[in-house]
Design a protein around this motif. Sequence first.
Motif, PDB file in Angstrom:
ATOM      1  N   SER A  16      77.414 -12.898  11.840  1.00 19.19           N
ATOM      2  CA  SER A  16      79.083 -12.199  12.225  1.00 19.19           C
ATOM      3  C   SER A  16      78.720 -11.098  12.629  1.00 19.19           C
ATOM      4  O   SER A  16      78.358 -10.696  13.243  1.00 19.19           O
ATOM      5  N   ASP A  17      76.893 -10.683  12.152  1.00 18.42           N
ATOM      6  CA  ASP A  17      76.176  -9.441  12.749  1.00 18.42           C
ATOM      7  C   ASP A  17      75.875  -9.845  14.001  1.00 18.42           C
ATOM      8  O   ASP A  17      75.613  -8.731  14.664  1.00 18.42           O
ATOM      9  N   LEU A  18      75.825 -10.441  15.013  1.00 18.95           N
ATOM     10  CA  LEU A  18      75.497 -11.128  16.462  1.00 18.95           C
ATOM     11  C   LEU A  18      76.964 -12.039  17.167  1.00 18.95           C
ATOM     12  O   LEU A  18      77.380 -12.189  17.783  1.00 18.95           O
ATOM     13  N   GLY A  19      78.190 -11.803  16.244  1.00 15.52           N
ATOM     14  CA  GLY A  19      79.421 -11.629  16.928  1.00 15.52           C
ATOM     15  C   GLY A  19      79.199 -13.595  17.577  1.00 15.52           C
ATOM     16  O   GLY A  19      80.169 -13.742  17.956  1.00 15.52           O
ATOM     17  N   PHE A  20      79.102 -13.970  16.448  1.00 19.99           N
ATOM     18  CA  PHE A  20      78.498 -15.586  16.116  1.00 19.99           C
ATOM     19  C   PHE A  20      79.050 -16.545  15.462  1.00 19.99           C
ATOM     20  O   PHE A  20      79.245 -18.158  15.200  1.00 19.99           O
ATOM     21  N   ASN A  21      79.899 -16.166  14.443  1.00 20.19           N
ATOM     22  CA  ASN A  21      80.386 -16.539  12.959  1.00 20.19           C
ATOM     23  C   ASN A  21      81.541 -17.516  13.225  1.00 20.19           C
ATOM     24  O   ASN A  21      82.076 -17.124  13.803  1.00 20.19           O
ATOM     25  N   ASP A  22      81.312 -18.885  12.777  1.00 23.64           N
ATOM     26  CA  ASP A  22      82.129 -19.745  12.164  1.00 23.64           C
ATOM     27  C   ASP A  22      82.399 -20.021  14.331  1.00 23.64           C
ATOM     28  O   ASP A  22      83.138 -21.039  14.735  1.00 23.64           O
ATOM     29  N   ARG A  23      81.169 -19.851  15.174  1.00 26.04           N
ATOM     30  CA  ARG A  23      81.140 -20.261  16.566  1.00 26.04           C
ATOM     31  C   ARG A  23      80.360 -21.965  16.259  1.00 26.04           C
ATOM     32  O   ARG A  23      80.041 -21.962  17.431  1.00 26.04           O
ATOM     33  N   LEU A  24      79.048 -22.310  15.525  1.00 27.40           N
ATOM     34  CA  LEU A  24      78.091 -22.885  15.823  1.00 27.40           C
ATOM     35  C   LEU A  24      79.286 -24.204  15.740  1.00 27.40           C
ATOM     36  O   LEU A  24      79.174 -24.651  15.875  1.00 27.40           O
ATOM     37  N   THR A  25      78.515 -25.059  16.883  1.00 29.28           N
ATOM     38  CA  THR A  25      78.975 -26.212  17.129  1.00 29.28           C
ATOM     39  C   THR A  25      77.456 -27.500  17.802  1.00 29.28           C
ATOM     40  O   THR A  25      77.447 -28.413  17.654  1.00 29.28           O
ATOM     41  N   SER A  26      76.388 -27.243  17.770  1.00 27.29           N
ATOM     42  CA  SER A  26      75.243 -27.489  17.779  1.00 27.29           C
ATOM     43  C   SER A  26      74.098 -26.225  17.845  1.00 27.29           C
ATOM     44  O   SER A  26      74.434 -25.505  18.088  1.00 27.29           O
ATOM     45  N   TYR A  27      73.058 -27.579  17.784  1.00 24.85           N
ATOM     46  CA  TYR A  27      71.596 -26.635  17.462  1.00 24.85           C
ATOM     47  C   TYR A  27      70.334 -27.489  17.615  1.00 24.85           C
ATOM     48  O   TYR A  27      70.449 -29.312  18.023  1.00 24.85           O
ATOM     49  N   TYR A  43      61.427 -22.379  18.214  1.00 22.91           N
ATOM     50  CA  TYR A  43      62.340 -21.366  17.342  1.00 22.91           C
ATOM     51  C   TYR A  43      63.179 -22.639  16.690  1.00 22.91           C
ATOM     52  O   TYR A  43      63.515 -23.515  16.884  1.00 22.91           O
ATOM     53  N   LEU A  44      64.537 -22.029  16.870  1.00 24.24           N
ATOM     54  CA  LEU A  44      66.137 -21.829  15.914  1.00 24.24           C
ATOM     55  C   LEU A  44      66.563 -21.804  16.701  1.00 24.24           C
ATOM     56  O   LEU A  44      67.039 -20.407  16.976  1.00 24.24           O
ATOM     57  N   CYS A  45      67.162 -22.924  17.660  1.00 27.61           N
ATOM     58  CA  CYS A  45      68.460 -22.354  19.517  1.00 27.61           C
ATOM     59  C   CYS A  45      69.256 -22.860  18.165  1.00 27.61           C
ATOM     60  O   CYS A  45      69.981 -24.516  17.984  1.00 27.61           O
ATOM     61  N   LEU A  46      71.045 -22.146  18.240  1.00 26.23           N
ATOM     62  CA  LEU A  46      71.866 -22.616  17.810  1.00 26.23           C
ATOM     63  C   LEU A  46      73.546 -22.388  19.154  1.00 26.23           C
ATOM     64  O   LEU A  46      73.477 -21.276  19.865  1.00 26.23           O
ATOM     65  N   TRP A  47      73.793 -23.386  19.161  1.00 30.13           N
ATOM     66  CA  TRP A  47      75.030 -22.298  20.679  1.00 30.13           C
ATOM     67  C   TRP A  47      76.625 -23.088  19.945  1.00 30.13           C
ATOM     68  O   TRP A  47      76.782 -23.694  19.302  1.00 30.13           O
ATOM     69  N   ASP A  48      77.331 -22.784  21.347  1.00 28.74           N
ATOM     70  CA  ASP A  48      78.581 -22.451  20.972  1.00 28.74           C
ATOM     71  C   ASP A  48      79.675 -23.731  21.064  1.00 28.74           C
ATOM     72  O   ASP A  48      80.543 -24.291  21.298  1.00 28.74           O
ATOM     73  N   GLY A  49      78.604 -24.347  22.079  1.00 24.69           N
ATOM     74  CA  GLY A  49      79.573 -25.610  22.807  1.00 24.69           C
ATOM     75  C   GLY A  49      79.119 -27.158  22.154  1.00 24.69           C
ATOM     76  O   GLY A  49      77.787 -26.985  21.317  1.00 24.69           O
ATOM     77  N   ALA A  50      79.641 -27.927  22.417  1.00 27.34           N
ATOM     78  CA  ALA A  50      79.090 -29.653  22.781  1.00 27.34           C
ATOM     79  C   ALA A  50      77.815 -29.587  22.511  1.00 27.34           C
ATOM     80  O   ALA A  50      77.449 -29.374  24.128  1.00 27.34           O
ATOM     81  N   TYR A  51      76.971 -30.133  22.382  1.00 26.55           N
ATOM     82  CA  TYR A  51      75.682 -30.786  23.285  1.00 26.55           C
ATOM     83  C   TYR A  51      75.249 -29.936  23.924  1.00 26.55           C
ATOM     84  O   TYR A  51      74.831 -30.495  24.586  1.00 26.55           O
ATOM     85  N   TRP A  52      74.538 -28.981  22.860  1.00 22.40           N
ATOM     86  CA  TRP A  52      73.718 -27.588  23.699  1.00 22.40           C
ATOM     87  C   TRP A  52      73.948 -27.085  24.723  1.00 22.40           C
ATOM     88  O   TRP A  52      73.377 -26.955  25.620  1.00 22.40           O
ATOM     89  N   THR A  53      75.352 -26.457  24.999  1.00 22.04           N
ATOM     90  CA  THR A  53      75.899 -26.039  26.111  1.00 22.04           C
ATOM     91  C   THR A  53      77.147 -24.485  25.635  1.00 22.04           C
ATOM     92  O   THR A  53      76.853 -24.513  24.465  1.00 22.04           O
ATOM     93  N   GLY A  54      77.171 -23.762  26.276  1.00 17.12           N
ATOM     94  CA  GLY A  54      77.048 -22.619  25.910  1.00 17.12           C
ATOM     95  C   GLY A  54      76.983 -21.399  25.552  1.00 17.12           C
ATOM     96  O   GLY A  54      75.460 -21.459  25.705  1.00 17.12           O
ATOM     97  N   THR A  55      77.435 -20.367  24.984  1.00 19.01           N
ATOM     98  CA  THR A  55      76.217 -19.524  24.597  1.00 19.01           C
ATOM     99  C   THR A  55      75.407 -19.783  23.582  1.00 19.01           C
ATOM    100  O   THR A  55      75.215 -20.392  22.349  1.00 19.01           O
ATOM    101  N   LYS A  56      74.474 -19.524  23.627  1.00 19.42           N
ATOM    102  CA  LYS A  56      72.954 -19.832  23.089  1.00 19.42           C
ATOM    103  C   LYS A  56      72.495 -18.629  22.074  1.00 19.42           C
ATOM    104  O   LYS A  56      72.209 -17.305  22.751  1.00 19.42           O
ATOM    105  N   HIS A  57      71.706 -18.807  20.965  1.00 25.39           N
ATOM    106  CA  HIS A  57      70.930 -17.931  20.211  1.00 25.39           C
ATOM    107  C   HIS A  57      69.651 -18.267  19.885  1.00 25.39           C
ATOM    108  O   HIS A  57      69.666 -19.400  19.293  1.00 25.39           O
ATOM    109  N   THR A  58      68.060 -17.820  19.813  1.00 20.95           N
ATOM    110  CA  THR A  58      67.414 -18.402  19.738  1.00 20.95           C
ATOM    111  C   THR A  58      66.921 -17.585  18.560  1.00 20.95           C
ATOM    112  O   THR A  58      66.933 -15.668  18.767  1.00 20.95           O
TER     113      THR A  58
END
Length: 186
Positions: A126-137, A101-116
Amino acid sequence: MRTTALLCGMALALGASSATAAAADRATQSVESKYAAEAKAMGLSARQAAQLQDRVDAQLADMKIPAEQVKYNEIRTKDGSSSITLPVPGAAADTSCPSEYLCLWDGAYWTGTKHTFWACGYVNLSDLGFNDRLTSYKNNQTTGTVSSFYNWEGSWVYKFGSRAYHTEDSLANTPWNNMIDRVLVC
């Protein structure tokens, strides 16, 4: 006589419509009760569970593609290509990323909301309400698989790539923090 029959027909139609609405309302309450019970079983207070449900509802409202809540803190796209896990109040962050899997988070160091993500293809965040929010992966896909990250600047502009296996990074102190709008998974 004809007027009476018409009025009776209208009354029956209104009654059927009210019954349908009531059944839908009961189904919604049942689902909400299920997720509230899951949250309570995980140790959340009623207030925390309600706040988490509000965040789940807000996330669903921000999404432009069909999705549904599948757990008290998880949303899955209807096509099954991705899921969103919201952080649980008072719990440690879910920093895991399943194999392949590829996982993305909106918080530093894999915290916050996670997209898998597991399905190969372009994902407009933006289709997922996540544009301009990636901070860690974490790129935990099969060895050698490259995911590419893009920003919209009048056209899609490549910013960086990540080669699996188990590549991870926090973008908090980079120019790409809170910039990425699209990902090519795989």
